[in-house]
Design an enzyme around this catalytic site. Structure first.
Site, mmCIF file in Angstrom:
data_model
loop_
_atom_site.group_PDB
_atom_site.id
_atom_site.type_symbol
_atom_site.label_atom_id
_atom_site.label_comp_id
_atom_site.label_asym_id
_atom_site.label_seq_id
_atom_site.Cartn_x
_atom_site.Cartn_y
_atom_site.Cartn_z
ATOM 1 N N ARG A 155 0.721 -1.084 -0.061
ATOM 2 C CA ARG A 155 0.181 0.221 -0.223
ATOM 3 C C ARG A 155 0.910 0.660 0.213
ATOM 4 O O ARG A 155 0.165 2.351 -0.319
ATOM 5 C CB ARG A 155 -1.113 -0.104 0.854
ATOM 6 N N LYS A 257 -3.051 6.690 1.058
ATOM 7 C CA LYS A 257 -2.636 7.020 2.929
ATOM 8 C C LYS A 257 -1.869 8.091 3.046
ATOM 9 O O LYS A 257 -0.503 7.836 3.580
ATOM 10 C CB LYS A 257 -2.089 5.770 3.343
ATOM 11 N N GLU A 293 -16.418 6.595 4.433
ATOM 12 C CA GLU A 293 -15.533 6.338 5.402
ATOM 13 C C GLU A 293 -15.342 7.328 6.896
ATOM 14 O O GLU A 293 -15.824 7.637 6.786
ATOM 15 C CB GLU A 293 -13.903 5.815 5.418
#
Length: 411
Positions: A155, A257, A293
């Protein structure tokens, strides 16, 4: 669906789940783990650079004034029963620098403390930075488990590509995580008392003035022992749906992220917490009716035997706990759908829960939307979320076998 059917218990040292039996591979007799083994030794070079790292942590492991190997053999003097989710300064961090060709140096362990950074560093001026989050758990025999660290590495590489940054290889990432965990072993909570939270950072630390990718990057990992993320612990949390501010937009960076994604939610989150809510649930920025989210968690909606969660579409972070929960839920006989989920479905759900590295699986007790409050199960750990929490944490903590190969043992 009866909630009681899904509650788990530990009896005779074996994790048992009522009316929804785990595959035999998920069950383990804890007596077979044996006695507590001797702690790990550090084989890595500990390189302290006072010119870069100036301040000592507020307290260190009992033996940290001795050699690094000795320091890893005793637990820190902490009340493990009262630890929350906040920074505790530990002993060591890991630092590697990118070379001109984009590859990273081998990296070294340094004493935890401040780092030198130019005011014109890319991370400070243009937010060119990423972070990850994962945990290490200590088993009863003293060995350490990591949970799917290669997924965090992948990721980070995906995010680095989006942010025009070089990234360490998967092998480098996982090896660095192991090194910093071993160096701080005395800070890992005893089995059942919490975990060691691991925070890898990738930052543009080279100097820039005009808008451009930084010429140099730093890969840094620090750690902190933690307990529960929400003050409610495993009790249900209370969320408010935000319909004015948005966490991400199509074509933006919501799916990686990057550090800026989290600063953007602070205003709405602070307002919600001041009103007594645990956190904020965001809607999509176009139609303003589809779930995205929570500030730092993915969200799941349960109706009958179907578990639905917003599909990964570029605005939602592909959570590793999310991915794991989906796979575990399917092994338990649930139908899991990744799709657009409306706020109306949320309000009509049997159960709602959140997932993330920090929270693991957290049941939602209530949702407030446009002044309307909908409450869900009254139990401290609800039906489906309780089942999934127990299966997942049993894997993470080494209380059950790992037929999926998700855990990495450091020995």
């Amino acid at each position: 669906m009866e909630c009681g059917l899904f509650h788990s218990r530990i009896q005779g040292g074996i994790v048992q789940l009522l009316s929804s039996p785990l595959p035999s591979a998920f069950l383990v007799d804890r007596s077979s783990l044996g006695s507590r083994s001797s702690f790990l030794k550090i084989h890595n070079k500990i390189n302290s650079k006072p010119s870069l790292f100036l301040l000592e942590p507020s307290f260190r492991c009992q033996s940290s004034r001795k050699s690094a190997i000795q320091a890893a053999t005793q637990l820190a003097d902490i009340n493990w029963d009262s630890i929350g989710f906040g920074l505790v300064s530990t002993d060591y961090m890991y630092i590697a620098k990118s070379l001109k060709d984009g590859e990273f140096s081998e990296g070294e362990l340094h004493r935890f403390g401040p780092i030198q950074l130019s005011p014109s560093a890319g991370i400070l001026n243009y937010g060119q930075g990423l972070f990850e989050g994962l945990k290490a758990y200590q088993r009863e025999d003293g060995s350490i488990l990591l949970f799917r660290p290669e997924e965090n590495a992948l990721r980070m590489r995906l995010g680095a590509e989006r942010m025009c940054m070089p990234s360490p290889t998967v092998e480098h990432f996982v090896d660095a995580v192991k090194k910093v965990v071993v160096a701080n072993k005395c800070w890992i909570p005893p089995s059942g008392k919490g975990s060691l939270y691991i925070r890898p950072l990738l930052m543009g630390t080279g100097t820039v003035l005009g808008l451009a990718p930084a010429p140099e990057y730093t890969f840094l990992i620090f750690v902190s022992p933690v307990g529960n993320y929400f003050k409610e612990g495993l009790a249900p949390i209370n969320l408010i749906v935000e319909n004015e501010f948005h966490r991400a937009i199509p074509g933006g960076t919501g799916g990686v992220k990057t550090v800026g994604n989290y600063a953007a939610v602070l205003k709405a989150q602070s307002t919600a917490k001041a009103k007594g809510y645990s956190d904020v649930l965001y809607l999509d920025s176009i139609h303003k009716k589809y779930l995205e989210e929570v500030s730092s968690c993915n969200v799941f909606v349960v109706k009958d035997n179907v578990i639905s969660t917003p599909a990964i579409n570029g605005t939602i972070l592909p959570g590793i706990t999310r991915k794991s929960v989906i796979e575990v839920a399917r092994t338990q006989g649930f139908l899991v759908e990744e799709r657009l989920v409306t706020v109306d479905e949320l309000l009509d759900a049997d159960e709602v829960f959140c997932t993330g590295t920090a929270v693991v699986v957290s049941p939602v007790g209530s949702i407030t939307y446009l002044g309307k409050r909908v409450e869900y199960g009254k139990n401290a750990v609800s039906c489906v979320s309780g089942l999934l929490y127990n299966v997942l944490t049993s894997l993470q903590m080494g209380l059950s076998e790992d037929p999926l190969g998700w855990t990495v043992i450091i020995d």
